[in-house]
Design an enzyme around this catalytic site. Structure first.
Site, PDB file in Angstrom:
ATOM      1  CD  GLU A  58      14.954  27.254   7.209  1.00  0.00           C
ATOM      2  OE1 GLU A  58      15.601  26.996   8.248  1.00  0.00           O
ATOM      3  OE2 GLU A  58      15.155  26.674   6.131  1.00  0.00           O
ATOM      4  CD  GLU A  82      15.718  30.943  19.325  1.00  0.00           C
ATOM      5  OE1 GLU A  82      14.484  31.051  19.299  1.00  0.00           O
ATOM      6  OE2 GLU A  82      16.418  30.919  18.305  1.00  0.00           O
ATOM      7  N   GLY A  88      10.893  32.251  11.842  1.00  0.00           N
ATOM      8  CA  GLY A  88      10.545  32.916  13.089  1.00  0.00           C
ATOM      9  C   GLY A  88      10.572  31.936  14.244  1.00  0.00           C
ATOM     10  CE  LYS A 119       3.985  39.974   9.246  1.00  0.00           C
ATOM     11  NZ  LYS A 119       4.698  41.148   9.804  1.00  0.00           N
ATOM     12  CB  CYS A 149      17.876  31.066  13.956  1.00  0.00           C
ATOM     13  SG  CYS A 149      18.781  31.283  12.407  1.00  0.00           S
ATOM     14  CD  GLU A 179       4.439  31.644  21.872  1.00  0.00           C
ATOM     15  OE1 GLU A 179       5.537  32.182  22.124  1.00  0.00           O
ATOM     16  OE2 GLU A 179       3.356  32.043  22.313  1.00  0.00           O
ATOM     17  CB  THR A 180       5.037  32.717  15.467  1.00  0.00           C
ATOM     18  OG1 THR A 180       5.294  33.575  16.564  1.00  0.00           O
ATOM     19  CG2 THR A 180       4.125  33.421  14.498  1.00  0.00           C
TER      20      THR A 180
HETATM   21  P1  NDP Z   1       8.210  35.691  15.578  1.00  0.00           P
HETATM   22  O1  NDP Z   1       7.767  34.284  15.464  1.00  0.00           O
HETATM   23  O2  NDP Z   1       7.672  36.519  16.653  1.00  0.00           O
HETATM   24  O3  NDP Z   1       7.912  36.479  14.222  1.00  0.00           O
HETATM   25  C1  NDP Z   1       8.351  36.005  12.975  1.00  0.00           C
HETATM   26  C2  NDP Z   1       7.498  36.595  11.892  1.00  0.00           C
HETATM   27  O4  NDP Z   1       6.172  36.100  12.044  1.00  0.00           O
HETATM   28  C3  NDP Z   1       7.378  38.122  11.939  1.00  0.00           C
HETATM   29  O5  NDP Z   1       7.286  38.626  10.626  1.00  0.00           O
HETATM   30  C4  NDP Z   1       6.061  38.325  12.673  1.00  0.00           C
HETATM   31  O6  NDP Z   1       5.470  39.555  12.375  1.00  0.00           O
HETATM   32  C5  NDP Z   1       5.257  37.181  12.095  1.00  0.00           C
HETATM   33  N1  NDP Z   1       4.131  36.765  12.918  1.00  0.00           N
HETATM   34  C6  NDP Z   1       3.937  36.949  14.245  1.00  0.00           C
HETATM   35  N2  NDP Z   1       2.774  36.387  14.625  1.00  0.00           N
HETATM   36  C7  NDP Z   1       2.218  35.848  13.515  1.00  0.00           C
HETATM   37  C8  NDP Z   1       1.034  35.116  13.266  1.00  0.00           C
HETATM   38  N3  NDP Z   1       0.176  34.815  14.244  1.00  0.00           N
HETATM   39  N4  NDP Z   1       0.783  34.695  12.010  1.00  0.00           N
HETATM   40  C9  NDP Z   1       1.656  34.954  11.019  1.00  0.00           C
HETATM   41  N5  NDP Z   1       2.795  35.645  11.189  1.00  0.00           N
HETATM   42  C10 NDP Z   1       3.082  36.082  12.428  1.00  0.00           C
HETATM   43  O7  NDP Z   1       9.787  35.597  15.612  1.00  0.00           O
HETATM   44  P2  NDP Z   1      10.819  36.783  15.744  1.00  0.00           P
HETATM   45  O8  NDP Z   1      10.526  37.849  14.764  1.00  0.00           O
HETATM   46  O9  NDP Z   1      10.930  37.131  17.170  1.00  0.00           O
HETATM   47  O10 NDP Z   1      12.142  36.079  15.208  1.00  0.00           O
HETATM   48  C11 NDP Z   1      12.972  35.377  16.024  1.00  0.00           C
HETATM   49  C12 NDP Z   1      12.811  33.886  15.819  1.00  0.00           C
HETATM   50  O11 NDP Z   1      13.108  33.556  14.475  1.00  0.00           O
HETATM   51  C13 NDP Z   1      13.775  33.109  16.666  1.00  0.00           C
HETATM   52  O12 NDP Z   1      13.132  31.998  17.242  1.00  0.00           O
HETATM   53  C14 NDP Z   1      14.813  32.652  15.630  1.00  0.00           C
HETATM   54  O13 NDP Z   1      15.525  31.525  16.037  1.00  0.00           O
HETATM   55  C15 NDP Z   1      13.993  32.440  14.424  1.00  0.00           C
HETATM   56  N6  NDP Z   1      14.820  32.490  13.214  1.00  0.00           N
HETATM   57  C16 NDP Z   1      15.064  31.343  12.510  1.00  0.00           C
HETATM   58  C17 NDP Z   1      15.910  31.357  11.415  1.00  0.00           C
HETATM   59  C18 NDP Z   1      16.180  30.111  10.626  1.00  0.00           C
HETATM   60  O14 NDP Z   1      16.672  30.205   9.505  1.00  0.00           O
HETATM   61  N7  NDP Z   1      15.911  28.929  11.170  1.00  0.00           N
HETATM   62  C19 NDP Z   1      16.566  32.596  10.982  1.00  0.00           C
HETATM   63  C20 NDP Z   1      16.234  33.738  11.799  1.00  0.00           C
HETATM   64  C21 NDP Z   1      15.387  33.680  12.872  1.00  0.00           C
HETATM   65  P3  NDP Z   1       5.611  40.791  13.403  1.00  0.00           P
HETATM   66  O15 NDP Z   1       7.040  40.865  13.797  1.00  0.00           O
HETATM   67  O16 NDP Z   1       5.163  41.916  12.562  1.00  0.00           O
HETATM   68  O17 NDP Z   1       4.713  40.484  14.543  1.00  0.00           O
END
Ligand code: NDP
Length: 487
Positions: free
Chosen positions: A255, A390, A233, A180, A289, A236-237
């Site tokens: 991650e 962040e 992501g 997804k 990230c 929080e999520t």
């Molecule tokens: P989010 O947590 O908002 O979203 C991440 C993913 O989770 C998206 O595909 C999103 O879908 C999905 N999602 C959102 N809500 C839910 C839920 N309740 N249940 C399941 N899936 C859900 O993060 P961002 O997209 O804003 O990404 C940025 C974050 O990712 C930053 O904190 C960054 O540091 C981290 N990150 C970490 C990396 C690592 O390797 N450690 C690499 C890259 C980023 P949708 O967008 O469709 O809502």
């Protein structure tokens, strides 16, 4: 530079078929440099998501994929590597139009994705168990079996690279996949699904679902037939995902975010360090990230370093990523732009010293896009919001330090622990600081470097487990112990 974009109407991949959403709805994908619609994708329903899981489960149970000669699985991944490379111009262009990053960055991400498939293609037939010495007249060995149906939740900031980062080891291991992508940036993940089918990955092994995290994501992470979740992501999520996973005792690989220290000692190669500190935060408009969002500069070089960094930053050319002369693209969405600007406002109100940037750019050509000027603050403390959250945008704080002990303590103040950078020509200092930083990865005398063969993962609140490298296979496989009594 203007360009005509042909609107694409796309479908999602479920069970080897390209499908519309069963609810008949779709949503628009925007170019963040001007907020024009560039594609329409299906809005998956929960039923579609369940159907994708069923397809992945059927594909796993059919054994065609998981019991395939692992060398053959490797050859399919090699073919996929070639297809990604052949499509690299199209993929990079799609990534830039959808995410906003510069074309140069997108080309790097696509090349990285191809390398990930290449690396894990080679690993497919090297996933070994072990024999374990036990008391006489017994044989004990372990089998490394595929984990099963894996759910890959991919964020919007590195859509193709992060899709490949988890897809490649899952396929090498013999797992099946429901992916997804973020609803903001699904285009390259859909294209990867197409290329995987072309490479010979059997029907149902890779499913790509387009829909929102709140609806489809929540449904998928609670699904009983998911054996493992790879979540990249926000924290929080990530916590919600872990709660849902706990109910089904589903494996998780997390991650998460970072607030990464980038440390420059007085004996560093200063011109290179200035460039790295600048690129380490303003690449991808800071939406990384591993962004080096907290720079610590030794007091003896601080003034000159800060002056030059601010000067170079102020002169960065903002624009659409597709324009080859652009140095920094927009934030991915209007809401992200607003969040970043709100953080900047907080920083000013909390007493940090704004050294450059801080606004939307004044260039009226950029007004329709989600641009934020590259911003640097001085005099930031760990208690300020901009010092600990962040921000996930082009906002850097720079701070002076005197001693190794002081900078290590400042760097480790954060709840995050993803990545860090150290600039010094003294090997002893480099090793000492690398070992004392509470982070999962340290780059010395360069920054933003990761290879498919080197582990990547967070300490503290930045995650659980590792992607990349042989260690990633620990997650994508399960270990079974077999003991035989030979007496
Ligand atoms: P989010 O947590 O908002 O979203 C991440 C993913 O989770 C998206 O595909 C999103 O879908 C999905 N999602 C959102 N809500 C839910 C839920 N309740 N249940 C399941 N899936 C859900 O993060 P961002 O997209 O804003 O990404 C940025 C974050 O990712 C930053 O904190 C960054 O540091 C981290 N990150 C970490 C990396 C690592 O390797 N450690 C690499 C890259 C980023 P949708 O967008 O469709 O809502």
């Amino acid at each position: 530079m203007t360009m005509t974009v042909q609107l694409q109407k796309l479908k999602m991949l479920i069970g080897g078929e390209w499908k519309d959403g069963s609810g008949g709805q779709s949503f628009s994908i925007l170019d963040p440099s001007n907020n024009q619609i560039i594609a329409e994708v299906p809005r998956a329903t929960k039923d579609d998501a369940s159907h994708a899981v069923e397809s992945a489960k059927t594909a796993f149970q059919s054994t065609e994929w998981r019991d395939m000669d692992s060398a053959k699985r490797g050859r399919i991944l090699t073919k996929l590597t070639g297809l990604v490379r052949e499509s690299s111009d199209e993929l990079a262009r799609l990534e830039t139009l959808n995410e906003g990053k510069t074309l140069r960055e997108s080309k790097g991400d696509v090349a990285w994705a191809a390398r990930a498939f290449e690396y894990f293609a080679g690993l497919a037939d090297k996933i070994e168990g072990s024999t374990i010495p036990v008391p006489p007249k017994r044989l004990d060995y372990t089998l490394r079996e595929p984990l099963g149906v894996t759910l890959h939740i991919v964020p919007w900031n590195y859509p193709i690279a992060l899709a490949a980062r988890s897809l490649a080891p899952a396929l090498a291991a013999g797992d099946t996949v429901v992916m997804k992508p973020s609803e903001t940036t699904p285009l390259t993940a859909l294209k990867l699904g197409e290329l995987a089918s072309k490479a010979g990955v059997p029907k149902g092994v890779v499913n790509v679902i387009t829909g929102s995290g709140a609806e489809v994501g929540t449904h998928l992470v609670s699904h009983r037939d998911i054996d493992g979740i790879i979540f990249t992501g926000s924290n929080e999520t990530g916590k919600h995902v872990m709660e849902a996973a706990a109910k089904n005792v589903t494996h998780v690989l997390m991650e998460l975010g970072g607030k990464n220290p980038h440390i420059v000692f007085s004996d560093a190669d200063v011109p290179r360090a200035i460039k790295a500190v600048k690129d380490g935060i303003f690449t991808n408009a800071g939406q990384m990230c591993w962004a080096g969002s907290r720079a610590f500069i030794h007091e003896s070089i601080y003034d000159g370093f800060a002056r030059e960094l601010v000067d170079k930053t102020s002169r960065m050319k903002l624009g659409p990523g597709i324009d080859e002369s652009t140095e920094m693209g927009p934030a991915v969405s209007r809401s992200r732009q607003e969040t970043i600007l709100a953080y900047i406002k907080d920083g000013v109100e909390e007493g940090a010293k704004l050294l450059c940037g801080g606004e939307k750019p004044s260039d009226s050509n950029l007004g329709k896009g989600n641009f934020v000027e590259p911003t640097i603050f001085g005099e930031v403390t760990g208690e300020m919001k901009i010092g600990c959250d962040e921000i996930f945008g082009p906002v850097l704080s720079i701070t002076k330090f005197k001693t190794v002990d002081e900078v290590v303590s400042l760097a480790n103040e954060s709840d995050y622990g993803l990545y860090g950078g150290v600039w010094t020509s003294n090997l002893k200092t480099a090793h000492e600081v690398a070992s004392r930083l509470e982070v999962g990865g340290v780059a010395i005398n360069e920054y933003l470097v990761t290879f498919p063969q080197t582990p990547f993962g967070g300490y503290k609140d930045s995650g659980i487990g590792h992607e990349n490298g042989i260690r990633a296979m620990e997650y994508y496989t399960r270990t079974k112990n077999v003991s035989i009594n030979l007496g």
